[in-house]
Structures are given as C-alpha cells and as structure tokens.
Scaffold this motif. Structure first.
Motif, PDB file in Angstrom:
ATOM      1  N   LEU A 146       0.831  -1.208   0.000  1.00 31.18           N
ATOM      2  CA  LEU A 146       0.000   0.000   0.000  1.00 31.18           C
ATOM      3  C   LEU A 146       0.865   1.258   0.000  1.00 31.18           C
ATOM      4  O   LEU A 146       0.573   2.234  -0.708  1.00 31.18           O
ATOM      5  CB  LEU A 146      -0.932  -0.007   1.205  1.00 31.18           C
ATOM      6  N   ASP A 147       1.939   1.242   0.784  1.00 29.45           N
ATOM      7  CA  ASP A 147       2.846   2.398   0.786  1.00 29.45           C
ATOM      8  C   ASP A 147       3.498   2.594  -0.587  1.00 29.45           C
ATOM      9  O   ASP A 147       3.662   3.726  -1.060  1.00 29.45           O
ATOM     10  CB  ASP A 147       3.930   2.205   1.844  1.00 29.45           C
ATOM     11  N   GLU A 150       1.003   4.076  -3.060  1.00 30.67           N
ATOM     12  CA  GLU A 150       0.853   5.515  -2.806  1.00 30.67           C
ATOM     13  C   GLU A 150       2.025   6.298  -3.406  1.00 30.67           C
ATOM     14  O   GLU A 150       1.843   7.399  -3.953  1.00 30.67           O
ATOM     15  CB  GLU A 150       0.757   5.764  -1.306  1.00 30.67           C
ATOM     16  N   ARG A 151       3.206   5.717  -3.351  1.00 32.27           N
ATOM     17  CA  ARG A 151       4.405   6.414  -3.825  1.00 32.27           C
ATOM     18  C   ARG A 151       4.548   6.378  -5.342  1.00 32.27           C
ATOM     19  O   ARG A 151       4.854   7.398  -5.976  1.00 32.27           O
ATOM     20  CB  ARG A 151       5.641   5.792  -3.186  1.00 32.27           C
ATOM     21  N   PRO A 154       0.265   7.049  -8.340  1.00 35.57           N
ATOM     22  CA  PRO A 154      -0.671   8.042  -7.793  1.00 35.57           C
ATOM     23  C   PRO A 154      -2.007   8.098  -8.511  1.00 35.57           C
ATOM     24  O   PRO A 154      -2.952   8.706  -7.989  1.00 35.57           O
ATOM     25  CB  PRO A 154       0.099   9.364  -7.951  1.00 35.57           C
ATOM     26  N   GLU A 157      -6.989   5.024  -7.376  1.00 32.99           N
ATOM     27  CA  GLU A 157      -7.971   5.659  -6.492  1.00 32.99           C
ATOM     28  C   GLU A 157      -8.527   4.702  -5.440  1.00 32.99           C
ATOM     29  O   GLU A 157      -9.027   5.146  -4.397  1.00 32.99           O
ATOM     30  CB  GLU A 157      -9.120   6.217  -7.331  1.00 32.99           C
ATOM     31  N   ARG A 184      -4.880   6.190   2.980  1.00 32.13           N
ATOM     32  CA  ARG A 184      -3.731   6.823   2.345  1.00 32.13           C
ATOM     33  C   ARG A 184      -4.181   8.106   1.646  1.00 32.13           C
ATOM     34  O   ARG A 184      -5.370   8.325   1.403  1.00 32.13           O
ATOM     35  CB  ARG A 184      -3.085   5.874   1.332  1.00 32.13           C
ATOM     36  N   THR A 186      -3.771   9.070  -1.412  1.00 28.98           N
ATOM     37  CA  THR A 186      -4.165   9.009  -2.829  1.00 28.98           C
ATOM     38  C   THR A 186      -5.255   7.990  -3.138  1.00 28.98           C
ATOM     39  O   THR A 186      -5.807   8.002  -4.237  1.00 28.98           O
ATOM     40  CB  THR A 186      -2.934   8.679  -3.698  1.00 28.98           C
ATOM     41  N   PHE A 187      -5.567   7.079  -2.213  1.00 30.47           N
ATOM     42  CA  PHE A 187      -6.594   6.064  -2.503  1.00 30.47           C
ATOM     43  C   PHE A 187      -7.321   5.669  -1.222  1.00 30.47           C
ATOM     44  O   PHE A 187      -6.828   5.877  -0.118  1.00 30.47           O
ATOM     45  CB  PHE A 187      -5.979   4.827  -3.163  1.00 30.47           C
TER      46      PHE A 187
END
Length: 364
Positions: A146-147, A150-151, A154, A157, A184, A186-187
C-alpha cells in the motif's frame, strides 16, 4: 493455497474454525462450516470440462528487465496482485485451490507498484485488487504494498483487499492490521469478502468487520452459492438482511465455479437463477440488499441477464454472450491469449463456454 503434487487440495482448517466446528456437536454442530472446509470423498469425482485452474489471467510480461510475478489483469481499470497464495483456511470450493505456494518479496511488490504507475498499458488503471491466497495473512507485506502504491502509482484511487480472515481467524484483525490498512492520501481501502451463511457471523466475526470499518475500510460481500450451504431462499434472505444491518454491501451472488472435483458444491445455473429471482423480485429484500447473480468465466465475470445464455451443448456447457470486446482486451493486456473455451462473435465481442451442473439431480 496450494494443491499437493498429486493434484489434491490439502485440507487446512484454522484453530478458530476447528473450535467452532467442534462446538455443539451433540446438537448437530455447524454444518455450513463442515461443508465449506472439510474434505469430502466427492472431490475425487471428475467431470468432463472441469479444470484444475479456472479464470486464468496471469500477465506474462517483463518489466525493468525481469519477469513480473504475481500480477493478473482482465479489465481496463483494474490490476490484480497476489502477494501470497497462503490462507488461514482452505475453502473447498476455492477458485485458486491448485495454485502453487508462493509469496512475493518486498522487491517484487515495489516493482509491481512501479509497473502499475508507469507502464503504458496501465494508464487507465484506477484500482488494484489485492488477493491470493489471503493477503491479510501477511499484514507487513500488505502495508509495504500500500505504501508503494501511494508512492509510485498516484493514479490509483481504490485498493481492494480480498479476504476471509475475519471469518477464519478474526483475532488477526488487531491494531497492527488496522494501522496497515489506514487511509492513504491518494486512494481509499475497500475489503472484499465471502460471507456465505448467516451462521458464520459469530459475535467475534462481527466485531472484526466492525473494526475494519472503524479504520476507514468499506466492505462489500461476494457470496458464493453453495449446494447444501445457502441454496435456499430463507438462508439467503437472512444473510442479505444481516449484511445490510452490518453495512456490508451486497455485491455478487456467485455461481460456484467448475473446479475439478467440486461439482458436489454446485447448483445448476437454473436453480441459481430461480433463487436469485425470488431473492430480488419477491419483496423479501429491497434496496441495497440485492446482489448481482454472476458467473466467473474464462474471460471474466458475467452477470446473467435475459439473452446472456445463447446455446447449450451435449456436455452440459452453456455458451455465454459477454460484452467484452476482443480489441479492448488486447489493448488492456497486449499478450492476452483467447482461451480455448472462447470465441469472437461477428460484433467483435467474446462468447465463452461455461460448464453447468445438474445440481445433484443425477444423484437423486
């Protein structure tokens, strides 16, 4: 969730489920658990056109000079990731019961996130479905993935995690897991689950789902229609009433797939359609409590509507008309191969053969 070298599917029952299955033995126990998790001699019976692996959609692609592992894709907006094939328990009707045991490294997961965010064929991907196996068996890997999403991706969603851990080992839904599934930037996080009988919703199971919701996860259910477990109207009505009460979205009512040796778990499509009509068109349920009745075919999920079934052969297969355009599929997955069970119609859409069941009538 791997089968053994001789092709059988190993029995695996979590301590929590074993405890439940041993309760109330003198009162008949919980047959809806036994039918889902205990090996049955009927699994040795094969039918023509049954397969060990159904719904094959692996990507066979190279990214950054290495073969990409643990990734599948069939749809425009969704990439599927399998961090592990391990589960807390083995559902006997599992669609992935014959997958080899494997777990992705953190390096694998980070490359998948980069692939999702940078490969041209993923430009329209907005969702990642994390499945397996059961991803919540390895909460550290899930948090790392998940991290990384996010990185590196992007544009994503929604990240959906498919799990039965709340039903099979609810104690795992602890503060560590809730932190890993935190919102997070971004999603959002969604939880896909299979709740197949209202009796599975023991108090500790309800608490586990409530904890996931309190952490910000949205939960939706994909009930599998199983012979002897939930193939009657009263059970389904009670189940979908309970899901509504728990604020769990009723998404799919799945027809059990034709995995080798699993026909004893399956109703016929006609039986399923009859139950579905009575469930959604009788006033017994209403509003958001109604699912879609859906088949998992070799080319993707197909919800049944008038005109979906267009032919039937002498081997018990039905021909399903889909709305999947062949050219679209190739644009989403450039190296996708048309399965032997599928063909392209005059309008460029996919038709696919799907093995029906007699629903136990041959045994009567």
């Amino acid at each position: 969730m791997a089968g053994s070298k001789d092709g059988t599917f190993a029995e695996k029952i979590s301590p929590y489920l074993r405890q439940k299955m041993n309760e109330r033995k003198d009162e008949g126990g919980f047959p809806f658990l036994d039918l889902q998790y205990a090996v049955d001699p009927a699994e040795a019976v094969d039918r023509t056109h049954e397969v060990a692996r159904h719904y094959q959609s692996e990507l066979h692609t190279t990214f950054e000079g290495r073969i990409l592992k643990g990734v599948e894709k069939l749809y425009r907006r969704t990439l599927l990731v399998e961090p592990t094939t391990i589960c807390a328990a083995h559902c006997r009707w599992c669609i992935r019961g014959q997958y080899e045991t494997s777990t992705l490294s953190k390096d694998d997961l980070e490359r998948i996130a980069r692939y999702c965010g940078s490969a041209p064929e993923n430009e329209e991907v907005r969702e990642i479905l994390v499945t397996g196996g059961d991803p919540l068996i390895l909460v550290d890997r899930v948090e790392f993935l998940l991290d990384a999403v996010e990185r590196y991706a992007p544009q994503v969603e929604v990240v959906r995690l498919a799990t039965r851990v709340p039903l099979q080992d609810p104690r795992r839904i602890d503060e560590r897991m809730l932190h890993a599934l935190r919102p997070r930037a971004t999603f959002r996080v969604e939880i896909a689950t299979h709740i197949n009988h209202p009796g599975e919703l023991f108090p500790e199971v309800r608490e586990a789902y409530a904890a996931l919701q309190s952490a910000g996860a949205r939960i939706y259910d994909q009930t599998v229609l199983l012979r002897g477990v939930n193939d009657n109207l009263d059970t389904l009505v009670e189940l979908y009433d309970e899901l509504r009460h728990l604020d769990i979205e009723a998404h799919y009512l799945f027809h059990c797939v034709p995995i080798r040796g699993m026909d004893h778990h399956r109703t016929s499509i006609a039986q399923g359609l009859d139950l579905f009509r009575r469930l959604v068109s009788s006033g017994m349920t209403s509003g958001r409590a109604k699912p879609q009745y859906t088949l998992m075919t070799d080319v993707g999920k197909v919800s049944l509507y008038e005109g979906t079934i267009i032919d039937r052969d002498d081997d018990g297969r039905v021909l399903i008309q889909t709305g999947y355009a062949y050219k679209d599929r190739l644009s989403w997955v450039p190296n996708w191969a048309l399965p032997p069970t599928a063909r392209v119609d005059d309008d460029g859409c996919l038709q696919v053969w799907y093995l029906d069941s007699d629903g136990g009538k041959a045994e009567a």
